[in-house]
Design an enzyme around this catalytic site. Structure first.
Site, PDB file in Angstrom:
ATOM      1  N   CYS A  86     134.649 -20.830 106.620  1.00  0.00           N
ATOM      2  CA  CYS A  86     135.250 -21.622 105.554  1.00  0.00           C
ATOM      3  C   CYS A  86     134.141 -22.072 104.623  1.00  0.00           C
ATOM      4  CB  CYS A  86     135.968 -22.842 106.122  1.00  0.00           C
ATOM      5  SG  CYS A  86     134.817 -23.994 106.878  1.00  0.00           S
TER       6      CYS A  86
ATOM      7  N   CYS B 186     131.070 -23.808 106.149  1.00  0.00           N
ATOM      8  CA  CYS B 186     130.025 -22.966 106.717  1.00  0.00           C
ATOM      9  C   CYS B 186     129.111 -22.462 105.613  1.00  0.00           C
ATOM     10  CB  CYS B 186     130.638 -21.744 107.418  1.00  0.00           C
ATOM     11  SG  CYS B 186     131.783 -22.141 108.714  1.00  0.00           S
TER      12      CYS B 186
ATOM     13  N   ASP C  74     144.835 -10.971 130.165  1.00  0.00           N
ATOM     14  CA  ASP C  74     143.696 -10.524 130.939  1.00  0.00           C
ATOM     15  C   ASP C  74     143.146 -11.769 131.630  1.00  0.00           C
ATOM     16  OD1 ASP C  74     140.300 -10.137 130.151  1.00  0.00           O
ATOM     17  OD2 ASP C  74     141.317  -9.062 131.764  1.00  0.00           O
TER      18      ASP C  74
ATOM     19  N   ASP D 194     140.199  -9.588 125.914  1.00  0.00           N
ATOM     20  CA  ASP D 194     138.932  -9.812 125.233  1.00  0.00           C
ATOM     21  C   ASP D 194     137.921  -8.689 125.376  1.00  0.00           C
ATOM     22  OD1 ASP D 194     136.749 -11.539 127.468  1.00  0.00           O
ATOM     23  OD2 ASP D 194     138.474 -10.274 127.926  1.00  0.00           O
TER      24      ASP D 194
ATOM     25  N   ASP E 179     140.264  -3.935 128.005  1.00  0.00           N
ATOM     26  CA  ASP E 179     141.604  -4.321 127.580  1.00  0.00           C
ATOM     27  C   ASP E 179     142.052  -3.501 126.389  1.00  0.00           C
ATOM     28  OD1 ASP E 179     140.526  -7.665 128.048  1.00  0.00           O
ATOM     29  OD2 ASP E 179     141.755  -6.439 129.398  1.00  0.00           O
TER      30      ASP E 179
END
Lengths: 60, 789
Positions: free
Chosen positions: B74, B77, B479, B677, B681
């Site tokens: 944003c 930052c 997961d 993650d 997966d």
């Protein structure tokens, strides 16, 4: 009312100028980020004299 | 440089994770498997040959560079980064832009090196590298610009023509001399023509393509209406009889362009560029040639080459270990943070991180052939075969449009037969009144509002179908490691095994021994360390892969690590303490000196605090839940599932098995939401109808998932599901309204009761109503849903 023959072409010219200005703005990145610049004024600025403006090679 | 860091004021209210994170923590996404390497990899950016490609020299001797920055979320930052980089002595200008994820930096090369600028950016929690123009991004930018240009031209044109129209309308009630009437009409025509030709061009082009392919598309009635209206108006202009509809034409074009622009923006924002896998791989590798080790670019590497892999480096290509023993973090492939021991003869994979010891490997597969790239291609294909969730808009639009064209044709025929002069305005009114303007706004407006609102709450939606698919989901699959549990283990217990040994001291000793290690246990220990404590100095520190750390503190020798290896220092027998000598590395560790074992350490991966609430919410709402884990510890997986309340649990599943189980559900008619993650997966994420990747997950998961949970907050999942349902409701309301308006306006127009200008106004108002209704989606529902906090 005969002034209309004069005024309406002028309004068309003004319209042309407005469109040209808008197109210039789009082409020069003015509309690329509509949020960040607005929020920028809310953040404190660092004093600009702390920025480096010395030339490379000059004694500092 | 640390003074520069301290001098940066932090905003009192952190805007997002990027700003709130302390300077020391590694950039998000790098949490697993490797820490920020020391400055030396950045020093290659100081190489003059390298700089020649990216760095521009200004006439006053300053250097300027454009950087690609990842990790900015944003404006806060960007501001923080600007402040941080501007604080470096030698920087004359630094500008960071969030929208483009880019930065422009100007600096004095005699006072500062580029590598220092880059490491400052990394210290602030983001990653930067020289910007390489990407064709795709350029394309999106150009599309956006042309859309804006057309919007501007049609908008300004519409305003001007309406001004002229005011003159014409008021004149129509009183006396308007033909000369002035024609002047106004001519002026309107002069504005409407370029508007139609420039802003209206895309519609004509699409309509022409549809005609050629004998298809019915949304643009056909539009192009037809525009042509008829414009043509009739030009005719009236020259004959002096009849009406002109230039204002309707312009308004038409403007609102339609507005709808298309919103839609296009939505799509473009969804195609976010995320740092792909290639950003992880090193650019240079150490190759052994003729008995000497030389640095060569990764692109020059071929199968059969022998390379040296130093501690802390990322494996550049698939290969077999030739000499050396080490521990490798394969989290990017397996999602499990526990390091894997490698010895000569074992295979290592591109993208994994070498943890502790130098290792020499013979390259087997490079680049696109490497396992990780193959998985990526595999799931690209899985994505293509993904059954599309029927999108509401398409179904409605097609039926509607055919109806509209038929109706217009019928009306035209009727009036041409009975009362020809009235035929033209009536047909125009019919086409305008039935224009799918509001209809075409119904979906994009609602989706844009909801997507934006969810993005503010940490859910980054990448693909267009996500919200509509989420509303249809019936089963949620998780997961385990890194998704339901935290990504790194936590020190849960320290037991003292000797009287006089204080657990806190033992922890301090263990942390001192592990202070330079990248092992997850070392990270867990360092995380526990209070900020003010100092570690005792360690002499003769040795990190032994697969075993632990050994060293001398205050003259005494210690070993911390695997229980059997650690107690061997004291030549002590096996200890009966629970689980201490079980072969599960990574969950128990022992600190011993050369006389006796001192303390036992237990680590566990904790479930995320909000996991239970999130799953509970899903249960209450009737979603089927499941846990698919790659961790072979059956008991642990089952316990976790019961604790959280998940109905189905599978342990030790490989990526192929996960895909198979998902297939079973999908072909059984379930609509599946998958949350994961790691790279293992990825096939599951590709097969499920909707997939979510954790923000701290692997880059590959980010690439393949439909959406990313930015702050790993599982509580966002119930929020997203609720929002998706609301979005579907709003879209249905929009459709109902748009169709209802069209249905009422059509008979009125067909009977000649609706003049074109009124039809255009009505159409515009109905579009505005649809947009206003969609804006309601920007705010959370009253009494915001269940598990959110």
């Amino acid at each position: 009312m005969s002034a209309l023959f004069f005024l309406i072409p002028i309004s068309l010219l003004l319209l042309g100028a407005a469109i040209a200005a808008f197109l210039w703005a789009v082409d020069h990145d003015q509309f690329d980020d509509l949020e960040q610049e607005g929020e920028r004024i809310l953040f404190d600025d660092r004093a600009s004299d702390e920025r480096d403006t010395t030339r490379p090679g000059s004694p500092s | 440089m640390s003074e520069a860091l301290e001098a940066i004021p932090t905003p009192t209210k952190p805007c997002c994770k990027g700003v709130a994170a302390p300077p020391e923590s590694p950039p998000p996404g790098e949490q697993r498997g490797e820490e920020t390497p020391p400055t030396s990899p950045l020093e290659r950016f100081d190489d003059p040959a390298f700089q020649q490609q990216f760095v521009r020299r200004a006439s006053d001797g300053h250097c300027a560079v454009t950087l690609s920055v990842s990790g900015m979320r944003c404006a806060g930052c960007a501001w923080r980064l600007e402040a941080g980089v501007n604080a470096l002595p030698g920087v004359s200008e630094a500008q960071f832009g969030v929208a483009q994820a880019r930065a422009q930096v100007r600096w004095n090369p005699s006072r500062l090196r580029l590598s220092e600028i880059l490491s400052q950016i990394e210290a602030l929690g983001c990653r930067a590298q020289p910007f390489v123009p990407d064709g795709h991004e350029q394309l999106l930018r150009d599309e956006r610009r042309s859309a804006l240009r057309r919007l501007g031209v049609s908008g300004l044109g519409t305003m001007q023509v309406m001004m002229f129209s005011i003159g014409l309308y008021t004149g129509a009630f009183g006396e308007l001399e033909p000369a002035y009437r024609d002047l106004l009409r001519l002026a309107s025509a002069l504005v409407a023509t370029p508007v139609l030709a420039y802003a209206g061009l895309p519609f004509f082009r699409s309509a022409w393509r549809d005609l050629r392919d004998r298809r019915v598309g949304a643009e056909l009635p539009i192009a037809l209406a525009l042509t008829v209206a414009y043509g009739a108006s030009v005719l009236s202009l020259f004959t002096g009889r009849g009406e002109v509809y230039f204002d309707s034409v312009c308004m038409f074009v403007f609102f339609l362009t507005l709808a298309r622009t919103i839609e296009g923006q939505l799509r473009a924002r969804s195609e976010l560029r995320i740092h792909g896998l290639s950003a992880r791989l090193p650019e240079q590798v150490h190759q052994w040639v003729d008995g000497r080790c030389r640095d060569v670019p990764l692109t020059a590497l071929q199968s059969g080459d022998v390379i040296e892999l130093r501690a802390g480096e990322v494996v550049p290509a698939d290969g077999i270990v030739v000499s050396g023993r080490g521990e490798v973090d394969e989290a990017i492939l397996s999602g499990e943070p526990t390091p894997v021991r490698k010895q000569p003869g074992d295979a290592v994979f591109a993208g994994s991180a070498n943890l502790d010891a130098p290792v020499r490997l013979r390259v087997e597969r490079v680049g696109a052939d490497s396992t990780v790239s193959q998985i990526a291609t595999l799931l690209d294909r899985a994505q293509l075969s993904k059954p599309p969730v029927a999108v509401l808009a398409d179904r409605v639009a097609r039926a509607f449009l055919t109806g509209v064209l038929l109706a217009a044709g019928a009306v035209a025929a009727y009036w041409a037969w009975f009362d020809a002069p009235r035929a033209v305005p009536i047909v125009v009114s019919v086409l305008v009144a039935t224009c799918p303007c509001a209809l075409s706004l119904a979906t994009p407006a609602a989706l844009a509002a909801a997507t934006h609102a969810l993005a503010e709450r940490g859910l980054l939606i990448k693909k267009g179908h996500v919200l509509e698919s989420l509303a249809q989901v019936g089963r949620v699959v998780f997961d385990k490691t890194g998704t339901l549990t935290e990504a790194t283990p936590v020190l849960s217990r320290v037991d003292s095994l000797q009287p006089g040994v204080d657990p806190a001291t033992a922890t301090l000793l263990a942390t001192a021994l592990e202070q330079t290690s990248r092992h997850p246990i070392a990270r867990a220990l360092r995380a526990e360390l209070p900020a003010s404590s100092t570690l005792p100095p360690v002499d003769a520190l040795e990190l032994i892969p697969g075993r632990g750390a050994a060293g001398q503190i205050g003259g005494r020798r210690f070993r911390f690590g695997r229980p059997d290896w650690s107690r061997a220092l004291a030549a002590a027998p096996a200890i009966a303490a629970d689980g201490l000598d079980s072969p599960r590395a990574g969950t128990t560790a022992l600190l011993s000196d050369d006389k006796t074992p001192l303390a036992a350490f237990y680590f566990e991966t904790r479930p995320r605090p909000e996991a239970r609430d999130a799953v509970g919410w899903l249960e209450r709402r009737g979603y089927a839940t499941a846990l698919l884990s790659g961790d072979p510890a059956r008991q642990e997986v089952a316990t976790l599932a019961t604790r959280l309340g998940i109905q189905e649990a599978h342990a030790g599943t490989s990526p192929e098995e996960k895909l198979r189980i998902a297939d079973r559900w999908v072909s059984g008619g379930d609509v599946v939401l998958a949350v994961g993650d790691g790279v293992n997966d990825a096939p599951l994420l590709g097969r499920a109808q909707v997939s979510l990747a954790m923000g701290s997950g692997s880059d590959l998961a980010h690439l393949e998932a439909d959406a990313v949970l930015l702050e790993d907050r599982l509580a966002t999942i119930p929020l997203a599901l609720e929002w998706a349902h609301r979005t579907r409701r709003v879209m249905r309301q929009n459709f109902a309204w748009a169709l209802g308006y069209n249905a009422c306006a059509l008979p009125l127009a067909a009977m000649g009761l609706l003049p074109p200008y009124l039809a255009a106004i009505g159409m515009s108002l109905s579009s505005l109503l649809v947009v206003a209704n969609s804006l309601r989606l920007r705010h959370p529902p009253p009494g915001a849903g269940g598990a959110t906090s």
